[in-house]
Design a protein around this motif. Structure first.
Motif, PDB file in Angstrom:
ATOM      1  N   LYS A  50      -9.872 -55.135  43.039  1.00 31.71           N
ATOM      2  CA  LYS A  50     -10.600 -53.981  42.533  1.00 31.71           C
ATOM      3  C   LYS A  50     -10.687 -53.997  41.009  1.00 31.71           C
ATOM      4  CE  LYS A  50      -9.182 -51.067  46.443  1.00 31.71           C
ATOM      5  NZ  LYS A  50      -8.472 -49.829  46.838  1.00 31.71           N
ATOM      6  N   SER A  51      -9.771 -54.696  40.361  1.00 34.06           N
ATOM      7  CA  SER A  51      -9.774 -54.753  38.898  1.00 34.06           C
ATOM      8  C   SER A  51     -11.070 -55.371  38.401  1.00 34.06           C
ATOM      9  CB  SER A  51      -8.588 -55.584  38.408  1.00 34.06           C
ATOM     10  OG  SER A  51      -7.377 -55.043  38.892  1.00 34.06           O
ATOM     11  N   ASP A  52     -11.528 -54.859  37.248  1.00 30.10           N
ATOM     12  CA  ASP A  52     -12.829 -55.285  36.712  1.00 30.10           C
ATOM     13  C   ASP A  52     -12.700 -56.606  35.962  1.00 30.10           C
ATOM     14  OD1 ASP A  52     -15.464 -55.339  36.012  1.00 30.10           O
ATOM     15  OD2 ASP A  52     -15.242 -53.946  34.334  1.00 30.10           O
ATOM     16  N   MET A  53     -12.363 -57.671  36.675  1.00 36.52           N
ATOM     17  CA  MET A  53     -12.267 -58.991  36.074  1.00 36.52           C
ATOM     18  C   MET A  53     -13.550 -59.778  36.313  1.00 36.52           C
ATOM     19  SD  MET A  53      -9.285 -61.827  36.593  1.00 36.52           S
ATOM     20  CE  MET A  53      -9.276 -63.330  35.614  1.00 36.52           C
ATOM     21  N   GLY A  54     -14.438 -59.205  37.073  1.00 39.49           N
ATOM     22  CA  GLY A  54     -15.680 -59.887  37.420  1.00 39.49           C
ATOM     23  C   GLY A  54     -15.975 -59.692  38.896  1.00 39.49           C
ATOM     24  N   LYS A  55     -17.217 -59.855  39.256  1.00 44.06           N
ATOM     25  CA  LYS A  55     -17.603 -59.680  40.655  1.00 44.06           C
ATOM     26  C   LYS A  55     -17.097 -60.843  41.495  1.00 44.06           C
ATOM     27  CE  LYS A  55     -21.794 -57.063  39.597  1.00 44.06           C
ATOM     28  NZ  LYS A  55     -23.265 -57.003  39.739  1.00 44.06           N
ATOM     29  N   ASN A  56     -16.893 -60.549  42.788  1.00 41.31           N
ATOM     30  CA  ASN A  56     -16.499 -61.565  43.769  1.00 41.31           C
ATOM     31  C   ASN A  56     -15.192 -62.275  43.416  1.00 41.31           C
ATOM     32  OD1 ASN A  56     -18.910 -61.123  45.288  1.00 41.31           O
ATOM     33  ND2 ASN A  56     -20.034 -62.452  43.878  1.00 41.31           N
ATOM     34  N   THR A  57     -14.196 -61.499  42.968  1.00 43.81           N
ATOM     35  CA  THR A  57     -12.877 -62.065  42.696  1.00 43.81           C
ATOM     36  C   THR A  57     -11.905 -61.625  43.786  1.00 43.81           C
ATOM     37  OG1 THR A  57     -12.380 -60.203  41.213  1.00 43.81           O
ATOM     38  CG2 THR A  57     -13.150 -62.267  40.212  1.00 43.81           C
TER      39      THR A  57
END
Length: 231
Positions: free
Chosen positions: A149-156
């Motif tokens: 859920k963390s905003d590290m990038g999509k599809n992580t």
């Protein structure tokens, strides 16, 4: 904190000089050692980009500091790295194996070929990276991937490496392909150290001190001689 302290012994030098020079030797040495540690700290900073990938960030570069001699009767000066920088610079300077005991999974190390870096060789978005670490450490691992859920990038996703069994963060590329962004390890080896701080600090100061001392002594004696002539 680590420091290189230098002390000047003037006994041998003074024995070989006349009275006019002897009087000015301590003051010349005081000025020379201070000029040398300043120049040494500057030269050490200039050498850092050759040993630190991407060069040091400003905070790290500011960590190479110097302390002047306090008086001509106490000719001790130093070049040092304060505690704030030394707590992570120690691994680059001294090397060794760093182990993490707070978490059974350790800490996330980036997979360089799959990760973008800023001009200093660090992963941009430090807060996003640390948030992803914390979330990944608290998520269960198994054969399936768990979305982050963390905003590290999509599809992580967080999952487990097949061969080593270590927890890792993955990114989906296309419909089926995965690339590994980070692998969590309980230790990291820094070898014998990449940045020879002590060696450079001593080398630069020892090299510059004789030249600075001669220049300072001649300058002081010339001024003293002019003063005597005027009188």
């Amino acid at each position: 904190m680590v420091d290189i302290t230098l002390k000047v012994n003037l006994d041998t030098v003074i024995d070989e000089m006349n009275d006019l020079f002897k009087k000015q030797v301590p003051f010349a040495a005081y000025r020379a050692i201070n000029a040398s540690v300043y120049k040494g700290s500057v030269d050490v900073k200039k050498a850092m980009p050759f040993f630190i990938q991407g060069g040091p960030v400003p905070f790290t570069a500011r960590g190479v500091q110097y302390a002047k001699a306090k008086a001509k009767r106490d000719l001790r000066a130093s070049i040092y790295i304060p505690d704030a920088q030394w707590k992570y610079m120690r691994w680059i300077v001294d090397g060794g194996v760093k182990r993490w005991s707070r978490s059974r999974h350790g800490i996330g190390a980036p997979v360089y070929k799959n990760t973008k870096f800023n001009k200093y060789g660090n992963i941009p978005g430090r807060r996003k990276k640390e948030a992803a670490w914390r979330e990944a450490l608290n998520r269960g691992t198994g054969k399936t991937l768990t979305p982050l859920k963390s905003d590290m990038g999509k599809n992580t996703f967080v999952g487990t490496m097949k061969q080593s069994g270590e927890k890792a963060i993955f990114k989906r590329v296309g419909k089926t392909k995965l690339k590994t962004l980070m692998v969590f390890s309980r230790e990291a080896s820094y070898g014998k150290g990449r940045f020879p701080f002590q060696k450079f600090a001593i080398k630069y100061v020892v090299k510059s001190f004789p030249r600075n001392f001669n220049r300072m002594l001649v300058d002081i004696v010339n001024k003293e001689s002019k003063s005597l002539k005027v009188r």
